[in-house]
Design a protein around this motif. Sequence first.
Motif, mmCIF file in Angstrom:
data_model
loop_
_atom_site.group_PDB
_atom_site.id
_atom_site.type_symbol
_atom_site.label_atom_id
_atom_site.label_comp_id
_atom_site.label_asym_id
_atom_site.label_seq_id
_atom_site.Cartn_x
_atom_site.Cartn_y
_atom_site.Cartn_z
ATOM 1 N N LYS A 30 -9.670 9.038 4.540
ATOM 2 C CA LYS A 30 -8.785 10.172 4.869
ATOM 3 C C LYS A 30 -8.379 10.095 6.337
ATOM 4 C CE LYS A 30 -6.896 14.330 4.353
ATOM 5 N NZ LYS A 30 -5.934 14.404 5.407
ATOM 6 N N LEU A 31 -9.321 9.740 7.194
ATOM 7 C CA LEU A 31 -9.019 9.588 8.611
ATOM 8 C C LEU A 31 -8.028 8.454 8.834
ATOM 9 C CD1 LEU A 31 -9.606 10.548 11.490
ATOM 10 C CD2 LEU A 31 -11.528 8.950 11.527
ATOM 11 N N LEU A 32 -8.188 7.347 8.096
ATOM 12 C CA LEU A 32 -7.249 6.239 8.204
ATOM 13 C C LEU A 32 -5.860 6.679 7.762
ATOM 14 C CD1 LEU A 32 -6.662 3.263 8.809
ATOM 15 C CD2 LEU A 32 -7.447 2.723 6.483
ATOM 16 N N TYR A 33 -5.804 7.440 6.664
ATOM 17 C CA TYR A 33 -4.515 7.978 6.217
ATOM 18 C C TYR A 33 -3.890 8.843 7.309
ATOM 19 C CZ TYR A 33 -1.269 11.278 4.158
ATOM 20 O OH TYR A 33 -0.179 12.082 3.939
ATOM 21 N N ASP A 34 -4.689 9.757 7.865
ATOM 22 C CA ASP A 34 -4.179 10.635 8.926
ATOM 23 C C ASP A 34 -3.665 9.825 10.106
ATOM 24 O OD1 ASP A 34 -4.804 12.851 7.394
ATOM 25 O OD2 ASP A 34 -6.702 13.257 8.439
ATOM 26 N N ASP A 55 0.492 8.006 13.524
ATOM 27 C CA ASP A 55 0.844 6.953 14.477
ATOM 28 C C ASP A 55 1.623 5.799 13.854
ATOM 29 O OD1 ASP A 55 -0.667 8.358 16.379
ATOM 30 O OD2 ASP A 55 -2.494 7.311 15.789
ATOM 31 N N GLY A 56 1.719 5.761 12.538
ATOM 32 C CA GLY A 56 2.328 4.616 11.869
ATOM 33 C C GLY A 56 1.323 3.477 11.803
ATOM 34 N N TYR A 57 1.761 2.338 11.294
ATOM 35 C CA TYR A 57 0.902 1.150 11.275
ATOM 36 C C TYR A 57 0.915 0.552 12.681
ATOM 37 C CZ TYR A 57 0.247 1.087 6.241
ATOM 38 O OH TYR A 57 -0.127 1.405 4.954
ATOM 39 N N THR A 58 -0.249 0.575 13.309
ATOM 40 C CA THR A 58 -0.344 0.038 14.672
ATOM 41 C C THR A 58 -0.961 -1.350 14.687
ATOM 42 O OG1 THR A 58 -2.482 1.124 14.973
ATOM 43 C CG2 THR A 58 -0.515 2.336 15.698
ATOM 44 N N ILE A 77 -3.827 2.345 1.738
ATOM 45 C CA ILE A 77 -3.179 3.594 2.122
ATOM 46 C C ILE A 77 -1.732 3.598 1.627
ATOM 47 C CG2 ILE A 77 -2.339 4.976 4.083
ATOM 48 C CD1 ILE A 77 -5.387 5.277 3.535
ATOM 49 N N MET A 78 -1.030 2.493 1.814
ATOM 50 C CA MET A 78 0.353 2.445 1.343
ATOM 51 C C MET A 78 0.425 2.556 -0.172
ATOM 52 S SD MET A 78 3.521 -0.138 2.060
ATOM 53 C CE MET A 78 3.726 0.398 3.749
ATOM 54 N N LEU A 79 -0.524 1.938 -0.872
ATOM 55 C CA LEU A 79 -0.516 2.001 -2.335
ATOM 56 C C LEU A 79 -0.849 3.399 -2.860
ATOM 57 C CD1 LEU A 79 -2.332 -1.306 -3.387
ATOM 58 C CD2 LEU A 79 0.124 -0.857 -3.308
ATOM 59 N N ASN A 80 -1.733 4.089 -2.173
ATOM 60 C CA ASN A 80 -2.252 5.366 -2.679
ATOM 61 C C ASN A 80 -1.536 6.610 -2.172
ATOM 62 O OD1 ASN A 80 -4.168 3.928 -4.127
ATOM 63 N ND2 ASN A 80 -5.695 4.061 -2.508
ATOM 64 N N TYR A 81 -0.686 6.472 -1.167
ATOM 65 C CA TYR A 81 -0.016 7.637 -0.593
ATOM 66 C C TYR A 81 1.503 7.430 -0.625
ATOM 67 C CZ TYR A 81 -4.583 9.194 0.956
ATOM 68 O OH TYR A 81 -5.893 9.622 0.992
ATOM 69 N N PRO A 82 2.167 8.087 -1.591
ATOM 70 C CA PRO A 82 3.623 7.928 -1.716
ATOM 71 C C PRO A 82 4.394 8.278 -0.438
ATOM 72 C CG PRO A 82 2.722 9.040 -3.648
ATOM 73 C CD PRO A 82 1.608 8.918 -2.646
#
Length: 193
Positions: free
Chosen positions: A37-41, A46-49, A74-79
């Motif tokens: 969840k933190l990675l998603y946030d 910040d976008g992909y850094t 994250i990209m696969l699981n969060y539209p």
Amino acid sequence: MSGKSFKSPVYHVIGVPVEKVVANTYNPNKVAPPEMKLLYDSIKEDGYTMPIVCYYAKSRDVYVIVDGFHRYQIMLNYPDIYERENGILPVSVIDKPLSKRMASTIRHNRARGSHDVDLMSNIIRELHEIGRSDAWISKHLGMEKDEILRLKQITGLAALFRDTEFGEAWKPADEEQEEASKEETAGNGEIPK
């Protein structure tokens, strides 16, 4: 490699459709739900850094992940992330054989976090099956020999111990030596065991 001729892969980041990126079969790194969840946030804010590190498998025309599986997930699981990024992941490509890619994955992971012990054991088994010695594993994965031994023990495969030298274990004494020992002990006032 001299500093002038070598250029780090990060200077050649490319955009790759997430559908052309695939997970490797050996990553031992696990991330708990709160950290995901933190990675998603983080990616949302910040976008992909950091790019996903991949190996390009030309025969299959796919990019196999070496490091960055959870950023990929994250990209696969969060539209919302998929849509914002147009389904494109930043990818940094390395060109190494499988054993060196495995070593790269472990180095990346060990620098950041923890591993799943069973998956780490499987990696040790796979590396031995393709002919890598304990010394090679120690050097390339940053592991001490006792850590390698513990991971080998988990797999329970005798073939993994072919490079291991064992000391002499306890050997039962024959009956005469045992009796003599008891008599000596009894004669000096100690209680026999």
